[in-house]
Design an enzyme around this catalytic site. Structure first.
Site, PDB file in Angstrom:
ATOM      1  N   ASP A  64       0.880  -1.170   0.000  1.00 38.18           N
ATOM      2  CA  ASP A  64       0.000   0.000   0.000  1.00 38.18           C
ATOM      3  C   ASP A  64       0.916   1.217   0.000  1.00 38.18           C
ATOM      4  O   ASP A  64       1.659   1.449   0.974  1.00 38.18           O
ATOM      5  CB  ASP A  64      -0.890  -0.024   1.253  1.00 38.18           C
ATOM      6  CG  ASP A  64      -1.779   1.212   1.343  1.00 38.18           C
ATOM      7  OD1 ASP A  64      -1.559   2.182   0.595  1.00 38.18           O
ATOM      8  OD2 ASP A  64      -2.701   1.198   2.184  1.00 38.18           O
ATOM      9  N   ASN A  91       3.845   4.665 -10.123  1.00 37.86           N
ATOM     10  CA  ASN A  91       2.711   4.564 -11.049  1.00 37.86           C
ATOM     11  C   ASN A  91       1.364   4.422 -10.346  1.00 37.86           C
ATOM     12  O   ASN A  91       0.344   4.836 -10.879  1.00 37.86           O
ATOM     13  CB  ASN A  91       2.970   3.358 -11.959  1.00 37.86           C
ATOM     14  CG  ASN A  91       1.731   2.932 -12.726  1.00 37.86           C
ATOM     15  OD1 ASN A  91       1.311   3.615 -13.661  1.00 37.86           O
ATOM     16  ND2 ASN A  91       1.114   1.838 -12.311  1.00 37.86           N
ATOM     17  N   TYR A 156      -7.750  15.461  -8.277  1.00 39.39           N
ATOM     18  CA  TYR A 156      -6.809  14.807  -9.196  1.00 39.39           C
ATOM     19  C   TYR A 156      -5.899  15.842  -9.867  1.00 39.39           C
ATOM     20  O   TYR A 156      -4.689  15.641  -9.968  1.00 39.39           O
ATOM     21  CB  TYR A 156      -7.616  14.019 -10.234  1.00 39.39           C
ATOM     22  CG  TYR A 156      -6.836  13.041 -11.076  1.00 39.39           C
ATOM     23  CD1 TYR A 156      -6.234  11.924 -10.516  1.00 39.39           C
ATOM     24  CD2 TYR A 156      -6.731  13.200 -12.459  1.00 39.39           C
ATOM     25  CE1 TYR A 156      -5.545  11.007 -11.297  1.00 39.39           C
ATOM     26  CE2 TYR A 156      -6.044  12.290 -13.250  1.00 39.39           C
ATOM     27  CZ  TYR A 156      -5.453  11.195 -12.668  1.00 39.39           C
ATOM     28  OH  TYR A 156      -4.777  10.289 -13.449  1.00 39.39           O
ATOM     29  N   LYS A 160      -1.890  15.596  -9.375  1.00 35.33           N
ATOM     30  CA  LYS A 160      -1.014  15.308 -10.513  1.00 35.33           C
ATOM     31  C   LYS A 160      -0.110  16.494 -10.871  1.00 35.33           C
ATOM     32  O   LYS A 160       0.995  16.298 -11.391  1.00 35.33           O
ATOM     33  CB  LYS A 160      -1.846  14.867 -11.714  1.00 35.33           C
ATOM     34  CG  LYS A 160      -2.495  13.473 -11.511  1.00 35.33           C
ATOM     35  CD  LYS A 160      -1.456  12.379 -11.289  1.00 35.33           C
ATOM     36  CE  LYS A 160      -2.057  10.981 -11.294  1.00 35.33           C
ATOM     37  NZ  LYS A 160      -1.064   9.928 -11.061  1.00 35.33           N
ATOM     38  N   THR A 193      -7.442   1.680 -19.768  1.00 33.61           N
ATOM     39  CA  THR A 193      -7.220   0.855 -18.563  1.00 33.61           C
ATOM     40  C   THR A 193      -8.478   0.998 -17.706  1.00 33.61           C
ATOM     41  O   THR A 193      -9.311   1.876 -17.973  1.00 33.61           O
ATOM     42  CB  THR A 193      -6.008   1.351 -17.738  1.00 33.61           C
ATOM     43  OG1 THR A 193      -6.380   2.557 -17.073  1.00 33.61           O
ATOM     44  CG2 THR A 193      -4.758   1.576 -18.571  1.00 33.61           C
ATOM     45  N   PRO A 194      -8.598   0.191 -16.640  1.00 32.88           N
ATOM     46  CA  PRO A 194      -9.810   0.273 -15.805  1.00 32.88           C
ATOM     47  C   PRO A 194     -10.090   1.659 -15.213  1.00 32.88           C
ATOM     48  O   PRO A 194     -11.233   1.990 -14.919  1.00 32.88           O
ATOM     49  CB  PRO A 194      -9.532  -0.745 -14.697  1.00 32.88           C
ATOM     50  CG  PRO A 194      -8.623  -1.750 -15.343  1.00 32.88           C
ATOM     51  CD  PRO A 194      -7.747  -0.957 -16.261  1.00 32.88           C
TER      52      PRO A 194
HETATM   53  N1  LIG Z   1      -5.365   5.333 -17.831  1.00 33.73           N
HETATM   54  C1  LIG Z   1      -5.414   6.642 -17.967  1.00 33.73           C
HETATM   55  O1  LIG Z   1      -6.221   7.186 -18.718  1.00 33.73           O
HETATM   56  C2  LIG Z   1      -4.444   7.523 -17.204  1.00 33.73           C
HETATM   57  C3  LIG Z   1      -4.262   8.832 -17.663  1.00 33.73           C
HETATM   58  C4  LIG Z   1      -3.383   9.656 -16.966  1.00 33.73           C
HETATM   59  C5  LIG Z   1      -2.696   9.186 -15.883  1.00 33.73           C
HETATM   60  N2  LIG Z   1      -2.899   7.917 -15.454  1.00 33.73           N
HETATM   61  C6  LIG Z   1      -2.171   7.472 -14.263  1.00 33.73           C
HETATM   62  O2  LIG Z   1      -1.522   6.249 -14.544  1.00 33.73           O
HETATM   63  C7  LIG Z   1      -1.341   5.509 -13.333  1.00 33.73           C
HETATM   64  C8  LIG Z   1      -1.798   4.072 -13.560  1.00 33.73           C
HETATM   65  O3  LIG Z   1      -3.188   4.079 -13.794  1.00 33.73           O
HETATM   66  P1  LIG Z   1      -3.963   2.967 -14.639  1.00 33.73           P
HETATM   67  O4  LIG Z   1      -4.600   3.659 -15.775  1.00 33.73           O
HETATM   68  O5  LIG Z   1      -3.093   1.812 -14.890  1.00 33.73           O
HETATM   69  O6  LIG Z   1      -5.129   2.641 -13.572  1.00 33.73           O
HETATM   70  P2  LIG Z   1      -5.567   1.264 -12.906  1.00 33.73           P
HETATM   71  O7  LIG Z   1      -6.690   1.643 -11.996  1.00 33.73           O
HETATM   72  O8  LIG Z   1      -5.797   0.239 -13.942  1.00 33.73           O
HETATM   73  O9  LIG Z   1      -4.296   0.815 -12.056  1.00 33.73           O
HETATM   74  C9  LIG Z   1      -3.909   1.455 -10.872  1.00 33.73           C
HETATM   75  C10 LIG Z   1      -3.215   0.425  -9.989  1.00 33.73           C
HETATM   76  O10 LIG Z   1      -2.828   1.106  -8.768  1.00 33.73           O
HETATM   77  C11 LIG Z   1      -3.145   0.256  -7.682  1.00 33.73           C
HETATM   78  N3  LIG Z   1      -3.335   1.028  -6.456  1.00 33.73           N
HETATM   79  C12 LIG Z   1      -4.367   1.840  -6.132  1.00 33.73           C
HETATM   80  N4  LIG Z   1      -4.218   2.318  -4.895  1.00 33.73           N
HETATM   81  C13 LIG Z   1      -3.054   1.788  -4.409  1.00 33.73           C
HETATM   82  C14 LIG Z   1      -2.348   1.906  -3.190  1.00 33.73           C
HETATM   83  N5  LIG Z   1      -2.812   2.658  -2.167  1.00 33.73           N
HETATM   84  N6  LIG Z   1      -1.179   1.243  -3.057  1.00 33.73           N
HETATM   85  C15 LIG Z   1      -0.698   0.476  -4.081  1.00 33.73           C
HETATM   86  N7  LIG Z   1      -1.331   0.321  -5.252  1.00 33.73           N
HETATM   87  C16 LIG Z   1      -2.493   0.971  -5.409  1.00 33.73           C
HETATM   88  C17 LIG Z   1      -4.409  -0.481  -8.097  1.00 33.73           C
HETATM   89  O11 LIG Z   1      -4.615  -1.669  -7.343  1.00 33.73           O
HETATM   90  C18 LIG Z   1      -4.133  -0.743  -9.573  1.00 33.73           C
HETATM   91  O12 LIG Z   1      -3.480  -1.969  -9.785  1.00 33.73           O
HETATM   92  C19 LIG Z   1      -2.125   6.278 -12.260  1.00 33.73           C
HETATM   93  O13 LIG Z   1      -1.231   7.070 -11.496  1.00 33.73           O
HETATM   94  C20 LIG Z   1      -3.044   7.159 -13.062  1.00 33.73           C
HETATM   95  O14 LIG Z   1      -3.434   8.327 -12.361  1.00 33.73           O
HETATM   96  C21 LIG Z   1      -3.753   7.064 -16.097  1.00 33.73           C
END
Ligand SMILES: NC(=O)c1ccc[n+]([C@@H]2O[C@H](COP(=O)([O-])OP(=O)(O)OC[C@H]3O[C@@H](n4cnc5c(N)ncnc54)[C@H](O)[C@@H]3O)[C@@H](O)[C@H]2O)c1
Length: 256
Positions: A64, A91, A156, A160, A193-194
């Site tokens: 975590d 990430n 957010y 960010k 992604t989710p």
């Molecule tokens: N997918 C997008 O559109 C997008 C765009 C911009 C930025 N991002 C950033 O990219 C990163 C990855 O996001 P993603 O799209 O893969 O989302 P996702 O929700 O698929 O994955 C996020 C992961 O972080 C983990 N997580 C959440 N809280 C946690 C904690 N307290 N400790 C450890 N792990 C934790 C979750 O279990 C999950 O596996 C994030 O920082 C997100 O803000 C994503």
């Protein structure tokens, strides 16, 4: 030899989405990876998938990112398994939806803790490991939402943008100290992604919801995890050895 041969990479949030994709791409180019996540089962499944084609290349760790004790454990286990840590990919993150009138303080705090406080805690604890494994690279996953505001992304946006500036401050400290440790931020737009599912639902769900997002992007599609992965691969490799304190927009042109 691969582009990241012998790099030892800790990826937070490595169970699914972008983190899992980074793990697969980095291993394909010669790295070892430690996938840490609050979702241990997910991280173990992704590590098992990687190890099927590259035995021993990936390890899963319960982590975590808001917990200092979990960080200490994750860093120690990752370093032990890989023989050090030369790349840290911050990430793990969550997205929240609310404006100045609707956002709750609890949601605000949770977003700051998971998205930005965790990077302060974790990178500070990782510094001794990175110093041991130079040249090293810190890659912080921010967002275009750290550069461009949306009325409904209050928490957010703030988190960010904090990640963006923190990356630069860390980069300048490392440079000034004479460390060969680079620090950069990556800013994806909506990527498949989710985390994007709630935004697609808000737009009406399915194809209609997706098109509402796509219409905002000049290249007229959502990002794919690999689009971000190629940038991360570059930043993890020594190809980017003169690049620090920089920001990389992987955004199909939206911020233009
Ligand atoms: N997918 C997008 O559109 C997008 C765009 C911009 C930025 N991002 C950033 O990219 C990163 C990855 O996001 P993603 O799209 O893969 O989302 P996702 O929700 O698929 O994955 C996020 C992961 O972080 C983990 N997580 C959440 N809280 C946690 C904690 N307290 N400790 C450890 N792990 C934790 C979750 O279990 C999950 O596996 C994030 O920082 C997100 O803000 C994503």
């Amino acid at each position: 030899m691969g582009r990241v041969h012998e790099k030892k990479v800790l990826i937070t949030g490595g169970a699914q989405g972008l983190g899992a994709c980074f793990g697969k791409m980095l291993v394909a180019e010669g790295a070892q990876v430690a996938l840490s996540d609050i979702n241990l089962e997910g991280a173990e499944a992704t590590a098992a998938e990687i190890n099927e084609s590259h035995p021993g290349a990936a390890v899963a760790i319960k982590h975590d990112v808001t917990s200092k004790a979990d960080w200490e454990n994750a860093l120690a286990v990752a370093a032990d398994h890989m023989g050090g840590i030369s790349v840290l990919i911050n990430n793990a993150g969550i997205g929240t939806w609310g404006n100045i009138e609707t956002e709750t303080y609890e949601n605000w705090r949770r977003t700051q803790e998971i998205d930005v406080d965790s990077i302060f805690i974790g990178t500070q604890l990782a510094m001794p490991y990175l110093k041991e494994s130079q040249p090293a690279s810190i890659i912080n996953i921010s967002s275009v939402a750290g550069m461009v505001a949306d009325s409904m992304m209050l928490s957010y946006n703030v988190a960010k943008s904090g990640v963006w500036m923190m990356s630069k401050s860390i980069a300048l400290h490392c440079a000034k100290s004479g460390y060969d440790i680079r620090s950069n931020s990556v800013h994806p737009v909506f990527t498949r992604t989710p985390i994007v599912d709630p935004l697609i639902q808000l737009g009406g769900g399915g194809e209609e919801g997706e098109q509402k997002l796509v219409r905002q992007i000049p290249l007229r599609r959502l990002g794919e995890p690999e689009d971000v992965g190629y940038c991360v691969l570059y930043l993890a490799s020594d190809e980017s050895r003169f690049v620090t304190a920089a920001e990389f927009k992987i955004d199909g042109g939206i911020t233009a």
